[in-house]
Design an enzyme around this catalytic site. Structure first.
Site, mmCIF file in Angstrom:
data_model
loop_
_atom_site.group_PDB
_atom_site.id
_atom_site.type_symbol
_atom_site.label_atom_id
_atom_site.label_comp_id
_atom_site.label_asym_id
_atom_site.label_seq_id
_atom_site.Cartn_x
_atom_site.Cartn_y
_atom_site.Cartn_z
ATOM 1 C CE LYS A 22 -1.715 1.703 3.962
ATOM 2 N NZ LYS A 22 -1.462 3.155 4.166
ATOM 3 C CG ASN A 23 2.248 2.692 3.514
ATOM 4 O OD1 ASN A 23 1.103 3.050 3.220
ATOM 5 N ND2 ASN A 23 2.598 2.394 4.738
ATOM 6 C CB CYS A 117 -4.608 6.425 10.543
ATOM 7 S SG CYS A 117 -5.116 5.044 9.511
ATOM 8 N NE ARG A 122 -0.228 10.322 9.837
ATOM 9 C CZ ARG A 122 -0.656 9.286 9.096
ATOM 10 N NH1 ARG A 122 -1.905 8.896 9.165
ATOM 11 N NH2 ARG A 122 0.181 8.684 8.267
ATOM 12 N N PRO A 123 1.540 16.651 10.917
ATOM 13 C CG PRO A 123 3.328 17.768 11.892
ATOM 14 C CD PRO A 123 2.385 16.629 12.115
ATOM 15 C CG ASP A 125 6.547 20.413 9.883
ATOM 16 O OD1 ASP A 125 5.888 19.352 9.913
ATOM 17 O OD2 ASP A 125 7.608 20.563 10.495
ATOM 18 C CG ASP A 305 2.776 1.428 9.559
ATOM 19 O OD1 ASP A 305 3.006 1.536 8.338
ATOM 20 O OD2 ASP A 305 2.578 2.398 10.306
ATOM 21 N NE ARG A 397 -7.238 4.413 4.454
ATOM 22 C CZ ARG A 397 -6.398 5.083 5.249
ATOM 23 N NH1 ARG A 397 -6.744 5.389 6.464
ATOM 24 N NH2 ARG A 397 -5.201 5.481 4.810
HETATM 25 C C1 EPZ Z 1 4.058 6.878 6.250
HETATM 26 O O1 EPZ Z 1 3.313 7.925 6.841
HETATM 27 C C2 EPZ Z 1 3.086 5.714 6.158
HETATM 28 N N1 EPZ Z 1 1.946 6.104 5.346
HETATM 29 C C3 EPZ Z 1 2.609 5.323 7.558
HETATM 30 O O2 EPZ Z 1 1.788 4.164 7.426
HETATM 31 C C4 EPZ Z 1 3.822 4.969 8.412
HETATM 32 O O3 EPZ Z 1 3.384 4.702 9.716
HETATM 33 C C5 EPZ Z 1 4.795 6.152 8.429
HETATM 34 O O4 EPZ Z 1 5.165 6.490 7.071
HETATM 35 C C6 EPZ Z 1 6.063 5.832 9.201
HETATM 36 O O5 EPZ Z 1 6.691 4.722 8.634
HETATM 37 C C7 EPZ Z 1 2.088 6.137 4.005
HETATM 38 O O6 EPZ Z 1 3.147 5.842 3.473
HETATM 39 C C8 EPZ Z 1 0.877 6.551 3.224
HETATM 40 P P1 EPZ Z 1 6.217 10.164 8.347
HETATM 41 P P2 EPZ Z 1 3.917 9.429 6.862
HETATM 42 O O7 EPZ Z 1 6.175 11.388 7.523
HETATM 43 O O8 EPZ Z 1 4.650 9.695 5.600
HETATM 44 C C9 EPZ Z 1 6.082 13.514 11.687
HETATM 45 C C10 EPZ Z 1 -0.124 2.868 7.631
HETATM 46 O O9 EPZ Z 1 -0.712 2.356 8.581
HETATM 47 N N2 EPZ Z 1 6.097 14.454 10.549
HETATM 48 O O10 EPZ Z 1 7.413 9.268 8.263
HETATM 49 O O11 EPZ Z 1 2.827 10.332 7.271
HETATM 50 C C11 EPZ Z 1 4.759 12.765 11.757
HETATM 51 O O12 EPZ Z 1 3.785 13.518 12.449
HETATM 52 C C12 EPZ Z 1 0.388 4.282 7.745
HETATM 53 O O13 EPZ Z 1 0.086 2.301 6.524
HETATM 54 C C13 EPZ Z 1 6.207 15.807 10.830
HETATM 55 O O14 EPZ Z 1 6.292 16.226 11.981
HETATM 56 O O15 EPZ Z 1 4.955 9.267 8.050
HETATM 57 C C14 EPZ Z 1 5.130 11.502 12.484
HETATM 58 O O16 EPZ Z 1 5.137 11.750 13.867
HETATM 59 C C15 EPZ Z 1 0.139 4.888 9.099
HETATM 60 N N3 EPZ Z 1 6.219 16.683 9.785
HETATM 61 C C16 EPZ Z 1 6.559 11.231 11.997
HETATM 62 O O17 EPZ Z 1 7.047 12.474 11.463
HETATM 63 C C17 EPZ Z 1 6.112 16.253 8.485
HETATM 64 O O18 EPZ Z 1 6.139 17.110 7.574
HETATM 65 C C18 EPZ Z 1 6.632 10.159 10.910
HETATM 66 O O19 EPZ Z 1 5.902 10.598 9.849
HETATM 67 C C19 EPZ Z 1 5.985 14.883 8.233
HETATM 68 C C20 EPZ Z 1 5.984 13.995 9.279
#
Ligand code: EPZ
Length: 416
Positions: A22-23, A117, A122-123, A125, A305, A397
């Site tokens: 999916k990802n 989710c 989940r910002p 920024d 995850d 999903r």
């Molecule tokens: C991806 O989410 C995956 N989703 C998530 O899987 C997965 O848990 C996550 O990566 C971590 O491996 C998809 O690929 C669609 P991150 P993503 O940016 O990209 C913070 C599932 O169940 N952050 O690595 O949103 C954020 O809040 C889903 O399949 C910022 O602060 O994850 C989090 O605490 C759930 N600012 C951390 O970083 C930003 O601009 C990790 O987020 C971006 C992220």
């Protein structure tokens, strides 16, 4: 909203084949916009997140066709770059990939903040800072973003956190920029490599994917390509955990063992009888499971995850297990649902404690998010009696054919 109903206590036996990740798929599909010709994707999972992205591509007037052999064919030469409204953007987190793709191809994107989710704030920024570093300006109007650039120029970007989404989105915005972009402290997840390989198959010049430093040399033109989605390591891990929880002999096919090392080490530590082959894992009936401690981390650490899914197996381990969740600030909601089934759980900030071995009893529970829902499926399969999982659409999903796959190995499970 669909419900999943499980009459638990059955011992599962047989083989389950893992689908495309999916990802990965949710990034590869928007990235088709960057191509100047057409792309064909194989092994795309048939899940609602993919359908949601196809709807956005149709909204943008892209040509899109799901072939009989399951391949997805996308042509971008009819695309009209128009605003992606709330209804489409809010369906999933990965809609944010249209920001990088539309900015990278047309130097403009207007869309609403993504969905996803409820496991934290989940910002985005880090995504936006990356776009600005490449020369884009960003106007926020409430939930709506207008991101545009007169020109995109390569830049050196350091990510405060090794964000998966930000790494991929910045790659999208940089792949056709003038000059070279370096992403430092990049995420190293396998999905990043799958996406970079896809772009390189189109003629992009990306090196270092899978390491913490990715270099992207901008190119002018991206040609047609054929690409395959890698197997879903989180789906694979979910079925391995199900095997450990309630099977006599379960073979999980189409896995990449290196992507599951952290989970497989933990399962062995718990005393699970698991044999890992080149592209499959065989899990035999595992009794006398032990408690274990898990700390989630970016890849190759233990995947956030899977902590929600492993939490259910921890209820069957003797002793007190611990989960330290380092990635998201609100990812223990599943434990309160497990508690309704008899689990002994305690949450203290970013740590959770699960006492076993406890008997789980079927009851009505609620999928608060995708992986929480998967953990409840495991609980329903283990529990005595009937478990009704409400809000099961969230599970659909991210797990292609989960009800059919589990029924085929002996589970008494239905989708209503
Ligand atoms: C991806 O989410 C995956 N989703 C998530 O899987 C997965 O848990 C996550 O990566 C971590 O491996 C998809 O690929 C669609 P991150 P993503 O940016 O990209 C913070 C599932 O169940 N952050 O690595 O949103 C954020 O809040 C889903 O399949 C910022 O602060 O994850 C989090 O605490 C759930 N600012 C951390 O970083 C930003 O601009 C990790 O987020 C971006 C992220």
């Amino acid at each position: 909203m669909h419900k999943i109903i499980i009459n638990g206590g059955k011992k599962l036996e047989g083989e389950i084949t893992v689908s495309g990740a999916k990802n990965s798929a949710v990034a590869l599909i928007p990235a088709a916009i960057l191509c100047d010709e057409t792309i064909t994707l194989a092994n795309v999972p048939n899940i609602s997140d993919v359908e949601a992205l196809e709807d956005i591509l149709k909204h943008l007037n892209a040509g899109i066709e799901r072939r009989d052999n399951g391949e997805l064919y996308i042509s971008s030469n009819t695309i009209e770059n128009k605003k992606i409204d709330k209804k489409l953007a809010k369906k999933l987190r990965a809609s944010y990939y249209f920001m990088g793709a539309l900015l990278g191809k047309y130097k403009k994107c207007e869309m609403c903040f993504p969905g996803g989710c409820s496991i934290g704030t989940r910002p985005i920024d880090l995504h936006l800072k990356g776009f600005e570093a490449l020369g884009a300006t960003i106007k926020e109007k409430g939930d709506n973003y207008i991101i545009q650039a007169d020109e995109l120029k390569g830049a050196k970007i350091y990510l405060d956190f090794a964000s998966v989404g930000a790494t991929i989105n910045i790659m999208f915005a940089a792949v056709r920029a003038e000059g070279t972009t370096i992403i430092n402290n990049a995420a190293k997840e396998p999905e990043i490599v799958n996406v970079a390989t896809y772009l390189n198959n189109m003629g992009a010049k990306i090196t270092g994917a899978g390491t913490k430093k990715i270099k992207i040399e901008g190119v002018k033109y991206l040609h047609s390509c054929f690409h395959e989605v890698i197997p879903d390591r989180i789906e694979a891990g979910t079925y391995e955990i199900i095997g450990a929880a309630c099977s006599t002999n379960l073979k999980v096919n189409n896995i990449i063992p290196e992507h599951l090392e952290s989970l497989n080490n933990k399962l062995k530590e718990m005393g699970v009888d698991i044999t890992v082959n080149d592209d499959s894992a065989i899990i035999k009936e595992s009794t006398n499971l032990k408690s274990v401690c898990v700390t989630t981390a970016v890849y190759p650490g233990f995947p956030t995850d899977l902590q929600q899914v492993l939490a259910t197996l921890m209820t069957q381990g003797t002793g007190e297990s611990e989960i330290h969740e380092n990635i998201f600030e609100n990812r223990f909601q599943n434990l309160y649902e497990l508690k309704k089934m008899g689990a002994k759980v305690k949450v203290d900030g970013d740590r959770a404690y699960i006492k076993g071995k406890t008997t789980l009893t079927g009851t009505e529970v609620y999928a608060t998010d995708l992986r929480a829902g998967a953990g409840l499926v495991v609980a329903g399969l283990i529990a005595e009696g009937t478990t009704v999982i409400d809000n099961a659409d969230l599970i659909l999903r991210g797990y292609e054919g989960i009800v059919d796959k589990l029924r085929a190995v002996g589970a008494d499970i239905t989708l209503k």
